[in-house]
Design an enzyme around this catalytic site. Structure first.
Site, PDB file in Angstrom:
ATOM      1  N   ASN A 274      18.547 -12.274  47.783  1.00 35.41           N
ATOM      2  CA  ASN A 274      17.179 -11.898  47.382  1.00 35.41           C
ATOM      3  C   ASN A 274      17.249 -10.845  46.728  1.00 35.41           C
ATOM      4  O   ASN A 274      17.912 -10.066  46.464  1.00 35.41           O
ATOM      5  CB  ASN A 274      16.262 -11.879  48.655  1.00 35.41           C
ATOM      6  CG  ASN A 274      14.910 -11.603  48.317  1.00 35.41           C
ATOM      7  OD1 ASN A 274      14.305 -12.714  47.592  1.00 35.41           O
ATOM      8  ND2 ASN A 274      14.197 -10.895  48.833  1.00 35.41           N
TER       9      ASN A 274
ATOM     10  N   ARG B  60       8.894 -15.357  36.513  1.00 33.12           N
ATOM     11  CA  ARG B  60       9.844 -15.183  37.718  1.00 33.12           C
ATOM     12  C   ARG B  60       9.498 -15.576  39.165  1.00 33.12           C
ATOM     13  O   ARG B  60       8.373 -16.139  39.014  1.00 33.12           O
ATOM     14  CB  ARG B  60      10.143 -13.380  37.758  1.00 33.12           C
ATOM     15  CG  ARG B  60       8.684 -12.813  37.982  1.00 33.12           C
ATOM     16  CD  ARG B  60       8.733 -11.553  38.444  1.00 33.12           C
ATOM     17  NE  ARG B  60       9.154 -11.520  39.850  1.00 33.12           N
ATOM     18  CZ  ARG B  60       8.082 -11.964  40.815  1.00 33.12           C
ATOM     19  NH1 ARG B  60       6.890 -12.197  40.796  1.00 33.12           N
ATOM     20  NH2 ARG B  60       8.694 -12.073  42.020  1.00 33.12           N
ATOM     21  N   GLY B  61      10.446 -15.553  39.748  1.00 30.04           N
ATOM     22  CA  GLY B  61      10.176 -16.051  41.149  1.00 30.04           C
ATOM     23  C   GLY B  61      10.879 -17.430  41.379  1.00 30.04           C
ATOM     24  O   GLY B  61      10.720 -18.369  40.608  1.00 30.04           O
ATOM     25  N   ALA B  62      11.688 -17.589  42.231  1.00 26.92           N
ATOM     26  CA  ALA B  62      12.659 -18.827  42.509  1.00 26.92           C
ATOM     27  C   ALA B  62      11.794 -20.140  42.196  1.00 26.92           C
ATOM     28  O   ALA B  62      12.026 -20.938  41.354  1.00 26.92           O
ATOM     29  CB  ALA B  62      13.361 -18.938  43.756  1.00 26.92           C
TER      30      ALA B  62
ATOM     31  N   ASP C 281      16.381 -16.025  46.576  1.00 23.64           N
ATOM     32  CA  ASP C 281      16.532 -16.768  45.153  1.00 23.64           C
ATOM     33  C   ASP C 281      17.469 -17.703  45.311  1.00 23.64           C
ATOM     34  O   ASP C 281      17.778 -18.738  44.360  1.00 23.64           O
ATOM     35  CB  ASP C 281      16.960 -15.812  43.954  1.00 23.64           C
ATOM     36  CG  ASP C 281      15.673 -15.012  43.688  1.00 23.64           C
ATOM     37  OD1 ASP C 281      15.076 -15.414  42.443  1.00 23.64           O
ATOM     38  OD2 ASP C 281      15.343 -13.996  44.295  1.00 23.64           O
TER      39      ASP C 281
ATOM     40  N   ARG D 112      19.077 -17.167  34.104  1.00 20.07           N
ATOM     41  CA  ARG D 112      19.053 -16.374  35.349  1.00 20.07           C
ATOM     42  C   ARG D 112      19.978 -17.012  36.304  1.00 20.07           C
ATOM     43  O   ARG D 112      19.554 -18.005  36.974  1.00 20.07           O
ATOM     44  CB  ARG D 112      17.677 -16.090  35.957  1.00 20.07           C
ATOM     45  CG  ARG D 112      16.653 -15.133  34.959  1.00 20.07           C
ATOM     46  CD  ARG D 112      15.697 -14.358  35.650  1.00 20.07           C
ATOM     47  NE  ARG D 112      16.045 -13.391  36.476  1.00 20.07           N
ATOM     48  CZ  ARG D 112      15.518 -12.558  37.386  1.00 20.07           C
ATOM     49  NH1 ARG D 112      14.472 -12.974  37.842  1.00 20.07           N
ATOM     50  NH2 ARG D 112      16.081 -11.496  37.953  1.00 20.07           N
TER      51      ARG D 112
END
Length: 380
Positions: free
Chosen positions: A263, A64-66, A253, A98
């Site tokens: 976000n 995860r995480g942009a 994001d 996502r």
């Protein structure tokens, strides 16, 4: 068919680029991910041998995480190509895994474009697969360099906004090396302040319902010997009221063309609190998170997560009794509202820090100029 298996890490490597890596064992190339759903209780790696397995890892938040999603998406395309699967089909599935995180589609399309160009030029699937992998590796390296520059620019901005050091910074969700090819985005700025002896306290929002702050940011802060304190999300207001917060640092994001920032849900209330209490609210994200094709915040698709993430408590070593695989904390049949993100309007954002520098005040013109600078072009 998704092919994914877990392996326990037996060494003591620190988190960082090991959050994701490409390996080529005798049985064929694989993408290895540190399973973030198992932290901090245990460090377990997921080994993905095809794109469907990576899609599942993305949807489950194992990865995860942009910025890291962009890297993962690019490697996913390369994996499909190297394994001889349908590359276009894999790219479509990965990009849709996502919807809010624009970096994911950016990474996918970058590797896909490299694959298509090489295939058209040579007609050789092997060379096309190598081109996709090279694009993914380049993106990985670029993100590491961008992380370092964001930390530098962010610390300079903090010192400008808060002369004298002793920064007390509040952060939300997780934005460290677990989401990046380097040391992260917002967390990297706080880490730079810590190393420079200018971080007095890192306030870590628990970040409900999935506790990325408690499980991941606290994990990274502890590993870096930072002075940090964990708090529930709804305790942030009392910290502001007591004058204990000097700045808020969050990631993003997706950033719309007008400067609206999507976000992790809970960021918008922090921005409102920060404005009321005259505290800087700073967003730290790479230029790839800015999406010129999204005109404003209303055009950002906000991912809706399953309700059981709210009605059940899901964490490593918690007994499984609920329908979603967790411990029920609400009556059976309770409906839950569970957006993964919220959107903060540009007027509540003090600055957006990227590897190309900071934009403040946050305006569409300022963002366009920054993106053009990143591309080496000029705006009208």
């Amino acid at each position: 068919m998704a092919d994914q298996y877990a392996q326990t890490r037996e060494d003591d490597r620190t988190v960082g680029t090991s959050a994701i890596r490409w390996e080529e064992p005798p049985e064929g190339p694989v993408l290895v991910l540190l399973d973030q759903t198992r932290l901090p209780a245990e460090e377990v790696e997921l080994v993905c041998t095809d794109a469907p397995a990576l899609v599942e890892a993305i949807r489950s938040l194992a990865v995860r995480g942009a910025p890291l999603l962009g890297i993962a998406g690019a490697y996913g395309v390369a994996l499909a190509a190297a394994r001889g699967f349908d590359v276009d089909e894999a790219a479509t599935a990965l990009a849709a895994a996502r919807p809010t995180a624009v970096n994911l589609s950016v990474g996918v399309h970058r590797a896909l474009s490299a694959h298509q160009a090489a295939l058209a030029r040579t007609g050789d699937p092997g060379q096309a697969a190598s081109a996709a992998l090279a694009a993914a590796r380049q993106l990985h390296q670029e993100d590491a360099r961008a992380s370092a520059r964001m930390a530098e620019h962010g610390l300079a901005l903090l010192d400008e906004l808060l002369p004298g050091g002793g920064h007390r910074v509040l952060t939300h969700c997780n934005t460290g090396s677990l989401v990046s090819g380097g040391e992260g985005t917002a967390f990297a700025v706080a880490l730079a302040a810590h190393r420079a002896g200018r971080l007095r306290r890192l306030w870590v929002d628990e970040t409900r319902p999935l506790l990325q702050g408690a499980r991941l940011t606290a994990y990274e802060a502890a590993r870096n010997d930072m002075s940090y304190t964990l708090l529930t999300d709804n305790a942030a207001g009392s910290l502001f009221a007591a004058g204990e917060v000097d700045a808020v640092l969050v990631g993003a994001d997706r950033i719309a063309a007008d400067g609206s920032v999507a976000n992790k849900v809970g960021s918008y209330p922090l921005a409102v609190l920060a404005r009321y209490h005259h505290v800087p609210f700073v967003v730290v994200a790479p230029v790839t998170t800015v999406d010129p094709a999204t005109p404003d915040g209303t055009a950002i698709e906000v991912e809706q997560r399953p309700g059981y993430e709210v009605t059940e408590f899901i964490a490593p070593q918690v007994p499984v009794t609920g329908a979603g695989g967790g411990l029920p904390v609400a009556p059976l049949g309770t409906q839950a509202y569970n957006p993964a993100f919220d959107v903060t309007p540009p007027e509540l954002v003090t600055a957006i820090v990227t590897e190309e520098g900071a934009v403040s005040p946050v305006t569409a013109k300022g963002l366009a100029e920054l993106c053009a600078r990143s591309r080496g072009t000029k705006t009208d």
